[in-house]
Design a protein around this motif. Structure first.
Motif, mmCIF file in Angstrom:
data_model
loop_
_atom_site.group_PDB
_atom_site.id
_atom_site.type_symbol
_atom_site.label_atom_id
_atom_site.label_comp_id
_atom_site.label_asym_id
_atom_site.label_seq_id
_atom_site.Cartn_x
_atom_site.Cartn_y
_atom_site.Cartn_z
ATOM 1 N N SER A 110 0.637 -1.146 0.070
ATOM 2 C CA SER A 110 0.125 0.056 0.177
ATOM 3 C C SER A 110 0.665 1.046 0.039
ATOM 4 O O SER A 110 0.584 2.166 -0.767
ATOM 5 N N ALA A 111 1.995 1.445 0.726
ATOM 6 C CA ALA A 111 2.892 2.539 0.859
ATOM 7 C C ALA A 111 3.444 2.571 -0.466
ATOM 8 O O ALA A 111 3.870 3.839 -0.971
ATOM 9 N N LYS A 112 4.233 1.406 -1.142
ATOM 10 C CA LYS A 112 4.590 1.748 -2.455
ATOM 11 C C LYS A 112 3.666 2.169 -3.426
ATOM 12 O O LYS A 112 3.912 3.271 -4.257
ATOM 13 N N ASP A 113 2.474 1.783 -3.459
ATOM 14 C CA ASP A 113 1.451 2.159 -4.458
ATOM 15 C C ASP A 113 1.305 3.679 -4.246
ATOM 16 O O ASP A 113 1.009 4.780 -5.049
ATOM 17 N N ALA A 114 1.053 3.875 -2.996
ATOM 18 C CA ALA A 114 0.785 5.386 -2.283
ATOM 19 C C ALA A 114 1.712 6.522 -2.939
ATOM 20 O O ALA A 114 1.567 7.523 -3.357
ATOM 21 N N ALA A 115 3.024 6.005 -2.693
ATOM 22 C CA ALA A 115 4.327 6.746 -3.180
ATOM 23 C C ALA A 115 4.170 7.109 -4.498
ATOM 24 O O ALA A 115 4.690 7.997 -5.090
ATOM 25 N N ILE A 154 11.609 2.454 -5.949
ATOM 26 C CA ILE A 154 10.371 1.752 -5.239
ATOM 27 C C ILE A 154 10.325 0.430 -5.513
ATOM 28 O O ILE A 154 9.861 -0.425 -4.222
ATOM 29 N N ASP A 155 10.043 -0.028 -6.595
ATOM 30 C CA ASP A 155 9.844 -1.421 -6.899
ATOM 31 C C ASP A 155 10.911 -2.281 -6.303
ATOM 32 O O ASP A 155 10.353 -3.431 -5.889
ATOM 33 N N GLN A 156 12.047 -2.025 -6.250
ATOM 34 C CA GLN A 156 13.153 -2.947 -5.477
ATOM 35 C C GLN A 156 13.298 -2.860 -3.837
ATOM 36 O O GLN A 156 14.284 -3.352 -3.480
ATOM 37 N N LEU A 157 12.227 -2.122 -3.282
ATOM 38 C CA LEU A 157 12.377 -2.017 -1.971
ATOM 39 C C LEU A 157 12.439 -3.557 -1.075
ATOM 40 O O LEU A 157 11.793 -4.384 -1.746
ATOM 41 N N VAL A 158 13.369 -3.713 -0.197
ATOM 42 C CA VAL A 158 13.293 -4.875 0.444
ATOM 43 C C VAL A 158 13.313 -4.603 1.955
ATOM 44 O O VAL A 158 13.792 -3.585 2.452
ATOM 45 N N LEU A 194 7.014 11.405 4.540
ATOM 46 C CA LEU A 194 7.696 10.192 5.156
ATOM 47 C C LEU A 194 6.042 9.225 5.377
ATOM 48 O O LEU A 194 5.362 9.593 5.931
ATOM 49 N N LEU A 195 6.461 8.005 4.788
ATOM 50 C CA LEU A 195 5.345 7.021 4.913
ATOM 51 C C LEU A 195 5.908 5.823 5.793
ATOM 52 O O LEU A 195 6.739 5.460 5.447
ATOM 53 N N SER A 196 5.051 5.611 6.981
ATOM 54 C CA SER A 196 5.448 4.708 7.832
ATOM 55 C C SER A 196 4.482 4.367 8.697
ATOM 56 O O SER A 196 3.175 4.926 8.670
ATOM 57 N N ASP A 197 4.720 3.235 9.516
ATOM 58 C CA ASP A 197 3.678 2.690 10.605
ATOM 59 C C ASP A 197 4.009 3.401 11.940
ATOM 60 O O ASP A 197 3.427 3.250 12.926
ATOM 61 N N SER A 265 -6.851 8.234 -2.525
ATOM 62 C CA SER A 265 -6.193 9.377 -3.260
ATOM 63 C C SER A 265 -6.662 10.765 -2.830
ATOM 64 O O SER A 265 -5.933 11.949 -3.179
ATOM 65 N N THR A 266 -7.697 11.087 -1.857
ATOM 66 C CA THR A 266 -7.927 12.114 -1.422
ATOM 67 C C THR A 266 -6.825 12.657 -0.622
ATOM 68 O O THR A 266 -6.512 13.839 -0.418
ATOM 69 N N GLN A 267 -6.505 11.856 0.344
ATOM 70 C CA GLN A 267 -5.420 12.254 1.336
ATOM 71 C C GLN A 267 -4.117 12.676 0.506
ATOM 72 O O GLN A 267 -3.497 13.702 0.999
ATOM 73 N N LEU A 268 -3.735 11.958 -0.457
ATOM 74 C CA LEU A 268 -2.530 12.507 -1.095
ATOM 75 C C LEU A 268 -2.756 13.379 -1.928
ATOM 76 O O LEU A 268 -1.730 14.543 -2.111
ATOM 77 N N SER A 269 -3.985 13.952 -2.309
ATOM 78 C CA SER A 269 -4.294 15.413 -2.787
ATOM 79 C C SER A 269 -4.127 16.412 -1.947
ATOM 80 O O SER A 269 -3.641 17.552 -2.220
#
Length: 315
Positions: A110-115, A154-158, A194-197, A265-269
């Motif tokens: 979810s974080a990857k897609d949002a980023a 982002i696709d290669q995050l581990v 910053l995207l995190s838990d 999408s609303t939050q990202l906007s």
């Protein structure tokens, strides 16, 4: 309205003196007519006519002078222009807690897609860099206008152990200071997302990150992923990994950023709206003296036209 050569405005002080001289000459003109004729002949020496016409050309001439003086002081208006060096750093949490599936399909996906959505929604003039952080923080895509490079990174995050939110902020700030040859002395306007838990378990503290961000005048907006019910299986053991929204909110609010608790999408906007209002534009003062000079010429033409029409002479 401001003036780029405001020291020249002293010329305006001459206008009252010119007006006073004009009034004095008009008074002397009346006295002259009385002195050299008698009252019986006064109507012939100074025949009645609409007296205001005599003053129209003079008034227009004074207005022309005022506009020319203002134009000479170089008036300028404030305009908003794009900031070509504006830089967004996206920091993504890759700690093991991001495996939790309380956010479908899981927090990290979810974080990857949002980023990615956030990056592609940004105007092309923004440079974007990507930082990943777990036990340490690393720049995985240097700030640039290349959106594909950010996507690939982002696709290669581990995923890895521990979470270093403070280190992520410091790494983002260092990337901003290294943006180009001018950045060490004149850093580009920047914003960190910053995207995190939300749990800082190693490295420099969140308070240290707040202090550094405030000193650099770089806001941090945060997007929290997860619920109080998240769990992950690590080495055969189920561990609770509830999201720490308070830490992320403190980081955002203390640096003049915004804290969000979802990634739709609303939050990202809303994140972009917050960034774009302060980062995407700068205010410059543009010289508009030509406008004043142009209007002054119109007044000059009007004064000359009125004088020719009524008195068959130029003022």
């Amino acid at each position: 309205m401001t003036f780029l050569s405001s020291e020249r405005l002293w010329l305006i002080a001459l206008l009252p003196a010119i007006a006073a001289v004009y009034v004095l000459l008009q008074m002397r003109r009346g006295n002259y007519a009385v002195r050299f004729t008698n009252l019986a002949l006064l109507s012939q020496v100074a025949p009645k006519r609409p007296g205001w016409r005599r003053h129209v050309a003079a008034g227009l001439f004074l207005a022309m002078l005022a506009l020319m003086m203002l134009g000479f002081a170089r008036p300028a208006t404030a305009v908003k222009v794009p900031r070509d060096r504006a830089t967004i750093m996206v920091a993504i949490d890759v700690s093991l807690s991001m495996m939790a599936k309380d956010v479908a399909p899981d927090r990290i996906t979810s974080a990857k897609d949002a980023a990615k959505r956030f990056i592609h929604d940004l105007p092309g003039r923004f440079n974007v860099g990507v930082v990943s952080f777990a036990g340490s923080a690393n720049v995985i895509s240097a700030p640039s206008a290349d959106r594909q490079a950010a996507d690939n990174a982002i696709d290669q995050l581990v995923l890895a152990k521990r979470t270093a939110i403070g280190e992520a902020v410091f790494t983002c700030l260092q990337a901003v200071r290294s943006f180009d040859s001018q950045a060490s002395q004149d850093p580009p306007p920047a914003h960190i997302v910053l995207l995190s838990d939300g749990d800082n378990t190693t490295g420099r503290t969140v308070q240290e990150a707040i202090d550094a961000s405030r000193a650099a005048h770089v806001p941090v907006s945060t997007i929290a992923f997860g619920t109080p019910y998240g769990t992950v299986d690590i080495e055969g053991e189920t561990t609770s990994v509830s999201v720490n929204k308070e830490t992320l909110r403190s980081l955002a609010e203390s640096t003049d950023g915004k804290a969000y608790e979802a990634a739709d999408s609303t939050q990202l906007s809303e994140v972009y709206a917050n960034i774009g209002s302060s980062l995407g534009w700068k205010t410059e003062h543009r010289d508009v003296s030509a406008r004043f000079i142009g209007i002054a010429l119109l007044f000059a033409l009007a004064a000359g036209g009125a004088s020719l029409a009524w008195f068959s002479r130029l003022p």
